[in-house]
Enzyme design. Structure first.
Site, PDB file in Angstrom:
ATOM      1  N   ASP A 112     -71.862  32.134   9.561  1.00 34.25           N
ATOM      2  CA  ASP A 112     -71.257  32.453   8.272  1.00 34.25           C
ATOM      3  C   ASP A 112     -72.212  31.936   7.192  1.00 34.25           C
ATOM      4  O   ASP A 112     -73.153  31.193   7.470  1.00 34.25           O
ATOM      5  CB  ASP A 112     -69.864  31.833   8.148  1.00 34.25           C
ATOM      6  CG  ASP A 112     -69.037  32.561   7.076  1.00 34.25           C
ATOM      7  OD1 ASP A 112     -69.615  33.313   6.285  1.00 34.25           O
ATOM      8  OD2 ASP A 112     -67.813  32.367   7.047  1.00 34.25           O
TER       9      ASP A 112
HETATM   10  C1  BGC Z   1     -67.344  34.344   4.244  1.00 32.51           C
HETATM   11  C2  BGC Z   1     -67.496  35.461   5.238  1.00 32.51           C
HETATM   12  C3  BGC Z   1     -68.352  36.560   4.665  1.00 32.51           C
HETATM   13  C4  BGC Z   1     -69.670  35.979   4.213  1.00 32.51           C
HETATM   14  C5  BGC Z   1     -70.624  37.006   3.637  1.00 32.51           C
HETATM   15  C6  BGC Z   1     -68.676  33.906   3.664  1.00 32.51           C
HETATM   16  O1  BGC Z   1     -68.497  33.002   2.643  1.00 32.51           O
HETATM   17  O2  BGC Z   1     -66.708  33.257   4.862  1.00 32.51           O
HETATM   18  O3  BGC Z   1     -66.234  35.931   5.623  1.00 32.51           O
HETATM   19  O4  BGC Z   1     -68.525  37.574   5.612  1.00 32.51           O
HETATM   20  O5  BGC Z   1     -69.429  35.008   3.235  1.00 32.51           O
HETATM   21  O6  BGC Z   1     -70.249  37.452   2.418  1.00 32.51           O
END
Ligand code: BGC
Length: 733
Positions: free
Chosen positions: A290
């Protein structure tokens, strides 16, 4: 070690020279088997080229306030992946052209983005979608999202989110499919099939990414990003099954979470990422971290610096590093120091290349460029959006058949901050959705009640704050109307990522507005738009009817107006329990029984939640009868059919979702009070009936999983429960 490095250099040099002698290397031959192509390509790549495949960069303006990354100035042709926040396919093609033509080996970039509940056509949030119990419709919405995304330059979405969520303080409940593991699994399958289609290499399909692997929703107290204490039993029983279902459905990728799973963060967890995902489930795609979750290992206290974080994450089984550049910065050193082997690097890159090959990117690296009119918001997309939104809405309360709005009502008071809203009604993670595309509730009502009733609008108050100046105008509108419809709810950033709240009640100003409107002594219909279950202990009593519309997206107006007028007969049922109050959290339908079931409940509130999982009313009535089983005793290896006849005994056509639960009253380990094992939704004309069947496969539907992931099916008594009616049977040895 030096010798190792020398060998690597030599091998790479040999391969490079063999590359230059060959005209068409095998990896470019689209007819050759994928695995052979990958091996051929791997053999030609330098360590630097390999590591760049394992990094994701970001392009474009970041709309997520939690993730403000550095803006990328120039795009190197060597990058593995781009988080692409532009809607321009031409630009994607231009960047891709650089990768294809200006890099030595012409390896295509994979472009990803968070298309969570729609790209430009915005569907209801996932939590709402689950309340539709309509997996076909959810699949269709994902197909549409995939098509709009692909035509905007994307190959990959970071969806579906499969975090089973039981704490509504956690804002991200809005992004998942509710509190039940089985339901989440079914929607996982629908979403993966919708995004990925029959063949990932086809046009208009994109790779899915199951997230956030795993246990993220158990963040302590619902505080986002916090520690999650996940027992092995809960891990196997509740959190892993949706991911396993998504993997079996063919999901190409997985995202490792931010959370610390009982001391070993999800992005450094070898057990979940390698032993379960890759070794037990045989996932052959790749895992992306993530946003920044690799470097977060430092904050979480399991790595002393970014380099160690990169090493831990990589060795645990994260193949691609989202955004924080730890892999590009430190993997070369870690390989040189012998802390990471070339074999491991190759295996990681192999997985990334496999997904790129499966997407057909090597032979079809570019997307079609069509005009925006032919790309977005097509009439058939909007139809699905309205249908899914209306099927997601849950009629929680309807005293004296206040709804649908009677044709004798000629004056409708339309009150509240959500009535004309076009931003919050889309919910968080609204993709590239634009407020100007949204049909507001007010616009929907104007269309629906044109020449039938007059609308008297007053905002009344804002979402929060303490300005009561609008109350008197709202009361006046209520006084001159036959019925008062109040549109309240949450702003979009009150839920979603970093949207934790210590109370799930609406701000006092909104509750006060309803109190004020009572003075008009007219029937009150409460329409709530939120990204989570709300604390309605006070508001529920004040209203004659209550509808939870969630965050319905682009077609909010028509969907809400249709529900209120009766053009749509409500068929949504809750995918998550509404507690009486925030303090009652966690409360969910499949809890374990307590040692003293009648005792131990909070003394100051009723024992049950306000609305259980599965609750949802309709404008018609359904009668469940003739519940039967094909047998009352079966062997473990035999199957069983449960059947129920459902009659639409009212005078309105409707769709009824039947939820089938299993209860195992005595087992080696205690089992939940009941567990959803099947659901099915059918259209039943007024006066007609339908037969619903649940084919029970004992190992699949009756067994329990232990804390090592092993399934056990025990002989003994079981119950099938449908519509609160229980019927018993036995498994015999
Ligand atoms: C979130 C994810 C997301 C990623 C990319 C993160 O902060 O937890 O769910 O896919 O950002 O935008």
């Amino acid at each position: 070690m030096k010798r190792n490095i020398l060998t690597i250099i030599l091998l790479v040099t040999c391969n490079i020279s063999s590359f230059s002698q060959t005209r068409q290397p095998l990896y470019k031959d689209k007819n050759a088997p994928i695995e052979d192509r990958i091996e051929n390509l791997l053999g030609l790549m330098t360590l630097d080229e390999k590591i760049k495949q394992m990094n994701q960069w970001t392009y474009g303006q970041n709309a997520n306030p939690n993730n403000i990354g550095d803006k990328m100035k120039a795009v190197s042709p060597l990058i593995g992946s781009l988080l692409y926040r532009s809607t321009h396919p031409e630009y994607r093609n231009q960047i891709q052209k650089k990768a294809m033509e200006e890099s030595r080996l012409g390896i295509p970039i994979i472009f990803g983005f968070d298309c969570i509940h729609g790209y430009r056509t915005i569907f209801p949030i996932s939590l709402a979608q689950a309340c539709s119990w309509n997996t076909d419709l959810v699949k269709k919405s994902c197909e549409i999202s995939a098509k709009e995304s692909w035509l905007s330059g994307l190959d990959w979405t970071f969806s579906p989110m499969l975090d089973v969520a039981r704490d509504a303080r956690w804002g991200r409940v809005s992004e998942g499919y509710g509190e039940d593991s089985y339901a989440t699994s079914q929607f996982a399958i629908a979403a993966v099939n919708g995004y990925q289609g029959a063949n990932l290499a086809d046009k208009y399909t994109i790779a899915a990414c199951l997230k956030h692997y795993v246990g993220y929703s158990l963040s302590e107290g619902g505080r986002d990003y916090h520690y999650s204490d996940v027992s092995m039993q809960t891990l196997w029983e509740t959190f892993l099954p949706p991911f396993e279902a998504g993997i079996k459905a063919g999901a190409a990728t997985v995202m490792s979470g931010f959370n610390d799973i009982s001391g070993v963060p999800a992005s450094a967890n070898h057990y979940t990422l390698t032993e379960i995902l890759k070794e037990k489930w045989n996932h052959d795609g790749f895992v992306i971290s993530d946003w920044g979750s690799v470097r977060n290992l430092v904050e979480q206290g399991v790595a002393k610096d970014k380099k160690e974080a990169g090493m831990k994450s990589f060795l645990a089984g994260v193949e691609m590093d989202m955004v924080d550049d730890v892999y590009v910065d430190y993997l070369p050193e870690l390989v040189a120091e012998g802390k990471i082997s070339m074999t491991a690097i190759d295996e990681a890159v192999r997985r990334i290349l496999r997904v790129k090959m499966q997407l057909g990117l090597f032979e079809n690296p570019y997307v079609d460029v069509v005009s925006e009119e032919n790309r977005y918001l097509l009439p058939e997309y909007l139809e699905v959006a309205e249908q899914l939104a209306s099927e997601s809405m849950v009629l929680l309360k309807n005293d004296n058949q206040t709804l649908p709005i009677s044709s004798k009502y000629k004056n409708l008071a339309i009150i509240g901050p959500m009535a004309k809203d076009s931003i919050n009604i889309m919910g968080s993670w609204e993709g590239m959705g634009r407020p100007e595309d949204v049909e507001t509730i007010y616009e929907g009502l104007e269309k629906e009640f044109k020449n039938k009733a007059d609308l008297h609008y007053a905002k009344g108050c804002d979402f929060d704050g303490d300005d009561r100046n609008g109350f008197s105008e709202a009361l006046k509108a209520a006084e001159k109307s036959d019925v008062v419809i109040v549109f309240l709810g949450e702003k979009k950033n009150w839920s979603g990522e970093n949207g934790s709240r210590s109370s799930i009640a609406l701000p006092k100003i909104q509750e006060d507005l309803v109190e004020e409107l009572l003075k008009a002594k007219k029937p009150i219909i409460l329409v709530l738009s939120s990204g989570r279950p709300l604390e309605l202990i006070r508001l529920n009593k004040l209203a004659d009817a209550v509808v939870e519309i969630w965050q319905p997206g682009t077609m909010a107006g028509s969907a809400v107006a249709g529900i209120l007028s009766g053009r749509h007969n409500p068929s949504g049922k809750l995918s998550i329990t509404f507690p009486q109050s925030t303090g009652q959290i966690p409360i969910y339908y499949n809890m374990r029984e307590s040692a003293r079931p009648t005792l131990g409940h909070y003394q100051d509130i009723p024992r049950d939640p306000l609305y259980w999982f599965g609750h949802g009313l309709s404008y018609t009535t359904y009668e469940y009868s003739n519940i039967k089983l094909s047998s009352t005793q079966i062997k473990r290896s035999e199957t069983l059919t449960a059947e129920v006849e459902v009659t639409n005994s009212g005078d309105i056509d409707g769709k009824e979702a039947v939820l089938w639960f299993i209860k195992d009253p005595v087992a080696t380990i205690s089992r939940p009070m009941k567990e959803l094992q099947f659901f099915d939704k059918k259209f039943i004309k007024a006066g007609e009936k339908a037969i619903y069947r649940f084919e029970i496969d004992p190992m699949r539907d009756l067994s329990y999983v232990d804390s090592f992931g092993k399934k056990h099916l025990e002989a003994g008594d079981y119950f099938v429960i449908v519509n609160e009616q229980k019927i018993s049977f036995q498994i015999i040895d």
